[in-house]
Write a protein that holds these residues in place. Structure first.
Motif, PDB file in Angstrom:
ATOM      1  N   GLN A 193      -0.887   1.903   7.469  1.00  0.00           N
ATOM      2  CA  GLN A 193      -2.029   1.125   7.927  1.00  0.00           C
ATOM      3  C   GLN A 193      -3.283   1.987   7.762  1.00  0.00           C
ATOM      4  O   GLN A 193      -3.791   2.553   8.718  1.00  0.00           O
ATOM      5  N   PRO A 194      -3.803   2.110   6.538  1.00  0.00           N
ATOM      6  CA  PRO A 194      -4.920   3.021   6.262  1.00  0.00           C
ATOM      7  C   PRO A 194      -6.276   2.468   6.702  1.00  0.00           C
ATOM      8  O   PRO A 194      -7.169   2.234   5.905  1.00  0.00           O
ATOM      9  N   GLU A 195      -6.413   2.266   7.991  1.00  0.00           N
ATOM     10  CA  GLU A 195      -7.665   1.808   8.580  1.00  0.00           C
ATOM     11  C   GLU A 195      -8.040   2.757   9.706  1.00  0.00           C
ATOM     12  O   GLU A 195      -7.206   3.073  10.551  1.00  0.00           O
ATOM     13  N   HIS A 200      -4.418  10.277  13.898  1.00  0.00           N
ATOM     14  CA  HIS A 200      -3.722   9.227  13.157  1.00  0.00           C
ATOM     15  C   HIS A 200      -2.592   9.902  12.392  1.00  0.00           C
ATOM     16  O   HIS A 200      -2.824  10.431  11.296  1.00  0.00           O
ATOM     17  N   PRO A 201      -1.370   9.952  12.933  1.00  0.00           N
ATOM     18  CA  PRO A 201      -0.264  10.594  12.206  1.00  0.00           C
ATOM     19  C   PRO A 201      -0.144  10.036  10.787  1.00  0.00           C
ATOM     20  O   PRO A 201      -0.391   8.851  10.543  1.00  0.00           O
ATOM     21  N   VAL A 202       0.216  10.883   9.849  1.00  0.00           N
ATOM     22  CA  VAL A 202       0.215  10.515   8.437  1.00  0.00           C
ATOM     23  C   VAL A 202       1.060   9.277   8.151  1.00  0.00           C
ATOM     24  O   VAL A 202       0.653   8.414   7.369  1.00  0.00           O
ATOM     25  N   GLY A 203       2.224   9.163   8.762  1.00  0.00           N
ATOM     26  CA  GLY A 203       3.073   7.999   8.511  1.00  0.00           C
ATOM     27  C   GLY A 203       2.398   6.701   8.920  1.00  0.00           C
ATOM     28  O   GLY A 203       2.465   5.692   8.211  1.00  0.00           O
ATOM     29  N   ALA A 231     -19.219  14.970   9.659  1.00  0.00           N
ATOM     30  CA  ALA A 231     -18.029  14.317   9.108  1.00  0.00           C
ATOM     31  C   ALA A 231     -17.035  14.007  10.223  1.00  0.00           C
ATOM     32  O   ALA A 231     -16.933  14.762  11.199  1.00  0.00           O
ATOM     33  N   ARG A 232     -16.300  12.927  10.068  1.00  0.00           N
ATOM     34  CA  ARG A 232     -15.250  12.562  11.026  1.00  0.00           C
ATOM     35  C   ARG A 232     -13.973  13.273  10.593  1.00  0.00           C
ATOM     36  O   ARG A 232     -13.543  13.158   9.448  1.00  0.00           O
ATOM     37  N   PHE A 233     -13.368  14.029  11.498  1.00  0.00           N
ATOM     38  CA  PHE A 233     -12.123  14.728  11.218  1.00  0.00           C
ATOM     39  C   PHE A 233     -10.957  13.901  11.721  1.00  0.00           C
ATOM     40  O   PHE A 233     -10.967  13.415  12.853  1.00  0.00           O
ATOM     41  N   ILE A 234      -9.958  13.735  10.852  1.00  0.00           N
ATOM     42  CA  ILE A 234      -8.768  12.956  11.167  1.00  0.00           C
ATOM     43  C   ILE A 234      -7.566  13.900  11.159  1.00  0.00           C
ATOM     44  O   ILE A 234      -7.230  14.481  10.126  1.00  0.00           O
ATOM     45  N   ASP A 235      -6.944  14.066  12.315  1.00  0.00           N
ATOM     46  CA  ASP A 235      -5.747  14.894  12.451  1.00  0.00           C
ATOM     47  C   ASP A 235      -4.546  14.015  12.134  1.00  0.00           C
ATOM     48  O   ASP A 235      -4.309  13.014  12.806  1.00  0.00           O
ATOM     49  N   VAL A 236      -3.798  14.370  11.097  1.00  0.00           N
ATOM     50  CA  VAL A 236      -2.677  13.546  10.658  1.00  0.00           C
ATOM     51  C   VAL A 236      -1.322  14.147  11.034  1.00  0.00           C
ATOM     52  O   VAL A 236      -0.286  13.709  10.550  1.00  0.00           O
ATOM     53  N   ILE A 255       0.838  -1.203   0.000  1.00  0.00           N
ATOM     54  CA  ILE A 255       0.000   0.000   0.000  1.00  0.00           C
ATOM     55  C   ILE A 255       0.872   1.252   0.000  1.00  0.00           C
ATOM     56  O   ILE A 255       0.557   2.234  -0.651  1.00  0.00           O
ATOM     57  N   LEU A 256       1.997   1.210   0.712  1.00  0.00           N
ATOM     58  CA  LEU A 256       2.895   2.357   0.748  1.00  0.00           C
ATOM     59  C   LEU A 256       3.498   2.625  -0.627  1.00  0.00           C
ATOM     60  O   LEU A 256       3.573   3.769  -1.069  1.00  0.00           O
TER      61      LEU A 256
END
Length: 147
Positions: free
Chosen positions: A85-87, A77-80, A55-60, A3-4
């Motif tokens: 692990q895009p779940e 969910h930090p971007v790395g 909407a669900r906000f995701i802080d990366v 995936i990466l």
């Protein structure tokens, strides 16, 4: 292909991490002919409307950035981590808005989620500082409630 690796290809990064794409993140209009994962980039006002709509906000951003304040109700969910692990604990058809400090990490995270089957994902143009400066709801560690 992991995936990466797919994400690096989608976002135009070489194996060494060097950006080989244009300076703009992919948008929904760019993806039709080039095989890139579509990512909708939303303005601050559009993001706030999505926020109000549930909407669900995701802080990366990184943990230290998160600890200094974040969108009220957001999850971290930090971007790395998200790229590897895009779940997330959100239904794949629920609206999701990713954000960071300036927009680039949010676009990367949004692309990872879209590539993993999330169908209603947007990335905030700009970032948390713009959100807070606009007076939109934020949470800070020293606050007991959202403002």
């Amino acid at each position: 292909m992991s995936i990466l690796q797919k994400l690096r290809t989608v976002l135009g990064f070489s194996q060494e991490g060097e950006d080989t794409s244009s300076t703009n993140p992919p948008t929904s209009g760019d993806a039709a002919d080039d095989g890139k994962t579509p990512v909708d980039i939303v303005t601050l006002d559009e993001a706030y409307a999505a926020y109000q709509g549930g909407a669900r906000f995701i802080d990366v951003r990184e943990p230290t950035e998160w600890d200094n304040g974040h969108v009220a109700g957001a999850v971290h969910h930090p971007v790395g981590t998200l790229e590897n692990q895009p779940e997330i604990a959100v239904a794949r058809d629920k609206p999701v808005v990713t954000y960071c400090a300036a927009g680039a990490r949010a676009a990367r995270a949004a692309a990872a989620l879209v590539a993993n089957g999330y169908s209603d994902v947007s990335a905030l143009q700009g970032g948390y500082g713009d959100w807070a400066a606009a007076g939109y709801p934020v949470e800070r560690p020293d606050d007991d409630t959202a403002s």
